[in-house]
Scaffold this motif. Structure first.
Motif, PDB file in Angstrom:
ATOM      1  N   TRP A   3       0.837  -1.206   0.000  1.00 45.04           N
ATOM      2  CA  TRP A   3       0.000   0.000   0.000  1.00 45.04           C
ATOM      3  C   TRP A   3       0.870   1.254   0.000  1.00 45.04           C
ATOM      4  CZ3 TRP A   3      -4.553  -0.670  -1.721  1.00 45.04           C
ATOM      5  CH2 TRP A   3      -5.249  -1.837  -1.447  1.00 45.04           C
ATOM      6  N   GLN A   4       1.975   1.214   0.731  1.00 48.54           N
ATOM      7  CA  GLN A   4       2.860   2.373   0.775  1.00 48.54           C
ATOM      8  C   GLN A   4       3.439   2.689  -0.599  1.00 48.54           C
ATOM      9  OE1 GLN A   4       3.129   4.355   3.557  1.00 48.54           O
ATOM     10  NE2 GLN A   4       4.068   5.770   2.097  1.00 48.54           N
ATOM     11  N   ALA A   5       3.668   1.666  -1.412  1.00 49.93           N
ATOM     12  CA  ALA A   5       4.202   1.881  -2.757  1.00 49.93           C
ATOM     13  C   ALA A   5       3.224   2.696  -3.616  1.00 49.93           C
ATOM     14  CB  ALA A   5       4.526   0.551  -3.423  1.00 49.93           C
ATOM     15  N   TYR A   6       1.926   2.486  -3.416  1.00 51.34           N
ATOM     16  CA  TYR A   6       0.941   3.291  -4.154  1.00 51.34           C
ATOM     17  C   TYR A   6       1.057   4.765  -3.776  1.00 51.34           C
ATOM     18  CZ  TYR A   6      -1.352  -1.056  -5.585  1.00 51.34           C
ATOM     19  OH  TYR A   6      -1.633  -2.282  -6.118  1.00 51.34           O
ATOM     20  N   ILE A   7       1.221   5.019  -2.482  1.00 52.94           N
ATOM     21  CA  ILE A   7       1.389   6.401  -2.019  1.00 52.94           C
ATOM     22  C   ILE A   7       2.675   6.987  -2.585  1.00 52.94           C
ATOM     23  CG2 ILE A   7       1.774   7.851   0.036  1.00 52.94           C
ATOM     24  CD1 ILE A   7      -1.128   6.764  -0.301  1.00 52.94           C
ATOM     25  N   ASP A   8       3.752   6.232  -2.499  1.00 50.86           N
ATOM     26  CA  ASP A   8       5.048   6.698  -3.007  1.00 50.86           C
ATOM     27  C   ASP A   8       4.985   7.001  -4.498  1.00 50.86           C
ATOM     28  OD1 ASP A   8       5.938   6.331  -0.414  1.00 50.86           O
ATOM     29  OD2 ASP A   8       6.987   4.441  -0.858  1.00 50.86           O
ATOM     30  N   ASN A   9       4.263   6.176  -5.263  1.00 52.83           N
ATOM     31  CA  ASN A   9       4.123   6.415  -6.707  1.00 52.83           C
ATOM     32  C   ASN A   9       3.306   7.675  -6.991  1.00 52.83           C
ATOM     33  OD1 ASN A   9       5.665   4.207  -7.466  1.00 52.83           O
ATOM     34  ND2 ASN A   9       3.903   2.862  -7.726  1.00 52.83           N
ATOM     35  N   LEU A  10       2.256   7.905  -6.207  1.00 53.72           N
ATOM     36  CA  LEU A  10       1.477   9.136  -6.381  1.00 53.72           C
ATOM     37  C   LEU A  10       2.370  10.358  -6.160  1.00 53.72           C
ATOM     38  CD1 LEU A  10      -1.928   8.422  -4.588  1.00 53.72           C
ATOM     39  CD2 LEU A  10      -1.563   8.789  -7.031  1.00 53.72           C
ATOM     40  N   VAL A  11       3.136  10.336  -5.087  1.00 48.71           N
ATOM     41  CA  VAL A  11       4.006  11.471  -4.773  1.00 48.71           C
ATOM     42  C   VAL A  11       5.115  11.604  -5.814  1.00 48.71           C
ATOM     43  CG1 VAL A  11       5.590  12.418  -3.054  1.00 48.71           C
ATOM     44  CG2 VAL A  11       3.427  11.402  -2.314  1.00 48.71           C
ATOM     45  N   ALA A  12       5.650  10.484  -6.274  1.00 52.46           N
ATOM     46  CA  ALA A  12       6.716  10.513  -7.280  1.00 52.46           C
ATOM     47  C   ALA A  12       6.245  11.125  -8.599  1.00 52.46           C
ATOM     48  CB  ALA A  12       7.261   9.107  -7.520  1.00 52.46           C
ATOM     49  N   SER A  13       4.933  11.116  -8.847  1.00 50.67           N
ATOM     50  CA  SER A  13       4.396  11.707 -10.077  1.00 50.67           C
ATOM     51  C   SER A  13       4.584  13.217 -10.118  1.00 50.67           C
ATOM     52  CB  SER A  13       2.902  11.398 -10.203  1.00 50.67           C
ATOM     53  OG  SER A  13       2.146  12.203  -9.296  1.00 50.67           O
ATOM     54  N   ARG A  14       4.825  13.812  -8.951  1.00 49.21           N
ATOM     55  CA  ARG A  14       4.957  15.258  -8.776  1.00 49.21           C
ATOM     56  C   ARG A  14       3.654  16.028  -9.000  1.00 49.21           C
ATOM     57  NH1 ARG A  14      10.922  17.287  -9.864  1.00 49.21           N
ATOM     58  NH2 ARG A  14      11.961  15.551  -8.859  1.00 49.21           N
ATOM     59  N   ASN A  15       2.567  15.291  -9.165  1.00 48.65           N
ATOM     60  CA  ASN A  15       1.245  15.919  -9.257  1.00 48.65           C
ATOM     61  C   ASN A  15       0.553  15.927  -7.907  1.00 48.65           C
ATOM     62  OD1 ASN A  15       1.182  16.503 -12.082  1.00 48.65           O
ATOM     63  ND2 ASN A  15       1.019  14.317 -12.433  1.00 48.65           N
ATOM     64  N   ALA A  31      -1.891   3.223   4.374  1.00 48.92           N
ATOM     65  CA  ALA A  31      -0.596   3.823   4.030  1.00 48.92           C
ATOM     66  C   ALA A  31      -0.790   5.325   3.962  1.00 48.92           C
ATOM     67  CB  ALA A  31      -0.097   3.297   2.687  1.00 48.92           C
ATOM     68  N   LYS A  32       0.305   6.074   4.191  1.00 49.23           N
ATOM     69  CA  LYS A  32       0.193   7.532   4.108  1.00 49.23           C
ATOM     70  C   LYS A  32       1.563   8.155   3.972  1.00 49.23           C
ATOM     71  CE  LYS A  32       0.275   8.469   9.072  1.00 49.23           C
ATOM     72  NZ  LYS A  32       1.343   9.447   9.177  1.00 49.23           N
ATOM     73  N   SER A  33       1.565   9.375   3.479  1.00 54.45           N
ATOM     74  CA  SER A  33       2.771  10.187   3.466  1.00 54.45           C
ATOM     75  C   SER A  33       3.056  10.628   4.891  1.00 54.45           C
ATOM     76  CB  SER A  33       2.575  11.438   2.595  1.00 54.45           C
ATOM     77  OG  SER A  33       2.306  11.089   1.262  1.00 54.45           O
ATOM     78  N   ALA A  34       4.308  10.796   5.204  1.00 56.95           N
ATOM     79  CA  ALA A  34       4.694  11.257   6.537  1.00 56.95           C
ATOM     80  C   ALA A  34       4.008  12.585   6.841  1.00 56.95           C
ATOM     81  CB  ALA A  34       6.204  11.414   6.623  1.00 56.95           C
ATOM     82  N   GLY A  35       3.387  12.664   8.009  1.00 58.49           N
ATOM     83  CA  GLY A  35       2.753  13.905   8.440  1.00 58.49           C
ATOM     84  C   GLY A  35       1.396  14.193   7.829  1.00 58.49           C
ATOM     85  N   GLY A 108      -6.271  19.272 -12.801  1.00 58.43           N
ATOM     86  CA  GLY A 108      -6.642  18.164 -13.681  1.00 58.43           C
ATOM     87  C   GLY A 108      -5.607  17.056 -13.723  1.00 58.43           C
ATOM     88  N   GLU A 109      -4.340  17.412 -13.603  1.00 58.82           N
ATOM     89  CA  GLU A 109      -3.276  16.402 -13.602  1.00 58.82           C
ATOM     90  C   GLU A 109      -3.313  15.589 -12.318  1.00 58.82           C
ATOM     91  OE1 GLU A 109      -1.222  15.568 -16.180  1.00 58.82           O
ATOM     92  OE2 GLU A 109      -2.543  16.938 -17.253  1.00 58.82           O
ATOM     93  N   ALA A 110      -3.513  16.256 -11.191  1.00 57.45           N
ATOM     94  CA  ALA A 110      -3.619  15.540  -9.915  1.00 57.45           C
ATOM     95  C   ALA A 110      -4.851  14.643  -9.917  1.00 57.45           C
ATOM     96  CB  ALA A 110      -3.680  16.539  -8.761  1.00 57.45           C
ATOM     97  N   THR A 111      -5.948  15.174 -10.385  1.00 60.29           N
ATOM     98  CA  THR A 111      -7.187  14.411 -10.431  1.00 60.29           C
ATOM     99  C   THR A 111      -7.017  13.166 -11.300  1.00 60.29           C
ATOM    100  OG1 THR A 111      -8.502  16.400 -10.101  1.00 60.29           O
ATOM    101  CG2 THR A 111      -9.629  14.512 -11.089  1.00 60.29           C
ATOM    102  N   LYS A 112      -6.401  13.329 -12.445  1.00 61.20           N
ATOM    103  CA  LYS A 112      -6.221  12.215 -13.381  1.00 61.20           C
ATOM    104  C   LYS A 112      -5.452  11.066 -12.745  1.00 61.20           C
ATOM    105  CE  LYS A 112      -4.129  11.182 -17.846  1.00 61.20           C
ATOM    106  NZ  LYS A 112      -3.338  11.732 -18.970  1.00 61.20           N
ATOM    107  N   ILE A 113      -4.357  11.357 -12.087  1.00 61.78           N
ATOM    108  CA  ILE A 113      -3.529  10.287 -11.526  1.00 61.78           C
ATOM    109  C   ILE A 113      -4.215   9.582 -10.362  1.00 61.78           C
ATOM    110  CG2 ILE A 113      -2.144  11.717  -9.967  1.00 61.78           C
ATOM    111  CD1 ILE A 113       0.260   9.972 -10.907  1.00 61.78           C
ATOM    112  N   VAL A 114      -4.934  10.322  -9.534  1.00 69.74           N
ATOM    113  CA  VAL A 114      -5.637   9.704  -8.403  1.00 69.74           C
ATOM    114  C   VAL A 114      -6.814   8.874  -8.905  1.00 69.74           C
ATOM    115  CG1 VAL A 114      -6.860  10.121  -6.232  1.00 69.74           C
ATOM    116  CG2 VAL A 114      -4.879  11.524  -6.838  1.00 69.74           C
ATOM    117  N   GLU A 115      -7.572   9.396  -9.854  1.00 69.69           N
ATOM    118  CA  GLU A 115      -8.706   8.655 -10.414  1.00 69.69           C
ATOM    119  C   GLU A 115      -8.225   7.386 -11.127  1.00 69.69           C
ATOM    120  OE1 GLU A 115     -11.969   9.067 -10.137  1.00 69.69           O
ATOM    121  OE2 GLU A 115     -12.229  11.123  -9.438  1.00 69.69           O
ATOM    122  N   GLN A 116      -7.074   7.452 -11.794  1.00 67.81           N
ATOM    123  CA  GLN A 116      -6.531   6.263 -12.461  1.00 67.81           C
ATOM    124  C   GLN A 116      -6.157   5.186 -11.447  1.00 67.81           C
ATOM    125  OE1 GLN A 116      -3.360   7.922 -14.874  1.00 67.81           O
ATOM    126  NE2 GLN A 116      -4.664   7.996 -16.674  1.00 67.81           N
TER     127      GLN A 116
END
Length: 126
Positions: A3-15, A31-35, A108-116
């Motif tokens: 689950w943490q890998a999904y969070i890390d991939n979202l953040v790595a997208s920079r969106n 899973a979550k980002s620190a803080g 729209g870029e953030a929305t796209k990656i989370v919805e995907q």
């Protein structure tokens, strides 16, 4: 994939600069980002917003003590904005994805990656 890998991939997208995955019931964080911590009342408000958005429309959307203007809320997705930042929240079969995008990111870029990611999780039963 953890689950943490999904969070890390979202953040790595920079969106997205921080994110979390909670159980759909809101009783556990997978899973979550620190803080990136939501209070019990904020999570309850979000969970209720998927069923009936009236409370979010009247009082706004809250995360980490910050009030966001509600842009959209339905039984799948909730979007909020505060200035140039925002939240994208998507409910799947078994989870709730929460993601924050910072100033400088196109909503729209953030929305796209989370919805995907939500679509993928739904496709594999989550």
């Amino acid at each position: 994939m953890s689950w943490q890998a999904y969070i890390d991939n979202l953040v790595a997208s920079r969106n997205v600069d921080k994110a979390a995955i909670y159980s759909r019931a809101g009783d556990s964080v997978w899973a979550k980002s620190a803080g990136f911590d939501l209070s019990t009342s904020e999570l309850s408000e979000i969970r209720s917003g998927f069923e009936n958005s009236a409370g979010l429309q009247a009082k706004g959307l809250h995360a980490q003590g910050i009030k966001y203007f509600l842009l959209r809320a339905d039984d799948r997705s909730i979007y909020g904005k505060k200035g140039a930042e925002g939240l994208v929240i998507v409910r799947t079969t078994q989870a709730i994805l929460l993601a924050h995008y910072p100033e400088g990111v196109q909503p729209g870029e953030a929305t796209k990656i989370v919805e995907q990611l939500a679509d993928y999780l739904i496709s594999v039963g989550y």
